[in-house]
Design a protein around this motif. Structure first.
Motif, short mmCIF file in Angstrom:
data_model
loop_
_atom_site.label_atom_id
_atom_site.label_comp_id
_atom_site.label_asym_id
_atom_site.label_seq_id
_atom_site.Cartn_x
_atom_site.Cartn_y
_atom_site.Cartn_z
N LEU A 2 -2.21 -5.16 -5.47
CA LEU A 2 -3.00 -4.56 -4.41
C LEU A 2 -2.77 -5.30 -3.11
O LEU A 2 -2.68 -6.52 -3.09
N SER A 3 -2.67 -4.55 -2.05
CA SER A 3 -2.48 -5.17 -0.75
C SER A 3 -3.84 -5.32 -0.06
O SER A 3 -4.80 -4.65 -0.41
N GLU A 4 -3.88 -6.20 0.90
CA GLU A 4 -5.09 -6.37 1.69
C GLU A 4 -5.31 -5.12 2.53
O GLU A 4 -4.35 -4.51 3.01
N PRO A 5 -6.56 -4.74 2.76
CA PRO A 5 -6.82 -3.55 3.57
C PRO A 5 -6.63 -3.83 5.06
O PRO A 5 -6.70 -4.97 5.51
N LEU A 6 -6.39 -2.77 5.79
CA LEU A 6 -6.34 -2.82 7.25
C LEU A 6 -7.54 -2.05 7.75
O LEU A 6 -7.72 -0.89 7.38
N THR A 7 -8.36 -2.67 8.57
CA THR A 7 -9.48 -1.96 9.17
C THR A 7 -9.20 -1.79 10.66
O THR A 7 -8.56 -2.65 11.29
N ILE A 8 -9.68 -0.69 11.20
CA ILE A 8 -9.46 -0.38 12.60
C ILE A 8 -10.80 -0.05 13.23
O ILE A 8 -11.48 0.89 12.81
N GLY A 25 -6.45 -7.29 9.43
CA GLY A 25 -5.70 -7.22 8.19
C GLY A 25 -4.22 -7.03 8.49
O GLY A 25 -3.82 -6.86 9.65
N PRO A 26 -3.39 -7.06 7.45
CA PRO A 26 -1.95 -6.96 7.66
C PRO A 26 -1.51 -5.53 8.01
O PRO A 26 -2.10 -4.56 7.54
N LEU A 27 -0.49 -5.44 8.84
CA LEU A 27 0.13 -4.15 9.15
C LEU A 27 1.44 -4.11 8.38
O LEU A 27 2.42 -4.77 8.75
N THR A 28 1.44 -3.37 7.28
CA THR A 28 2.56 -3.36 6.34
C THR A 28 2.91 -1.93 5.96
O THR A 28 2.28 -0.99 6.42
N ALA A 29 3.88 -1.80 5.08
CA ALA A 29 4.26 -0.48 4.57
C ALA A 29 3.05 0.21 3.93
O ALA A 29 2.86 1.42 4.06
N ALA A 30 2.22 -0.58 3.25
CA ALA A 30 1.06 -0.01 2.56
C ALA A 30 -0.05 0.43 3.52
O ALA A 30 -0.84 1.30 3.19
N THR A 31 -0.11 -0.17 4.71
CA THR A 31 -1.19 0.15 5.64
C THR A 31 -0.72 0.90 6.89
O THR A 31 -1.53 1.22 7.75
N SER A 32 0.57 1.19 6.99
CA SER A 32 1.07 1.82 8.21
C SER A 32 0.62 3.28 8.35
O SER A 32 0.43 3.74 9.48
N LEU A 33 0.42 3.99 7.26
CA LEU A 33 -0.02 5.38 7.36
C LEU A 33 -1.42 5.50 7.95
O LEU A 33 -1.62 6.29 8.89
#
Length: 89
Positions: A2-8, A25-33
């Motif tokens: 599981l990746s860390e969540p990205l909150t906006i 949070g991290p901006l990654t392939a998992a959170t870019s969408l």
């Protein structure tokens, strides 16, 4: 894995044509969408991305930032990035 969540979080800028988006949070392939979807819904003339709470950005996240910047430029909008270097190491 599981990746860390990205909150906006969205905030009004100094005037009605500005919007501040604080990413946490991290901006990654998992959170870019979710990041791209959040930016697509913004119609402010200037978008300020507060990246001071982003611990890392992978290549997919960087690609999302570049694509978003180019999209804003093509539509006549402006984008600015805010970083806090004092938080690094």
């Amino acid at each position: 894995m599981l990746s860390e969540p990205l909150t906006i979080e969205r905030f009004e800028g100094a005037n009605y044509q500005q919007r501040v988006l604080r990413l946490t949070g991290p901006l990654t392939a998992a959170t870019s969408l979710p990041f791209q979807n959040a930016l697509r819904s913004e119609n402010a003339g200037t978008i300020i991305l507060d990246l001071s709470h982003v611990p890392y950005i992978d290549s997919a996240g960087l690609g999302s930032l570049v694509a978003t910047y180019v999209s804003c430029q093509k539509s006549g909008r402006r984008m600015a990035f805010s970083l806090d270097y004092s938080r690094s190491l």
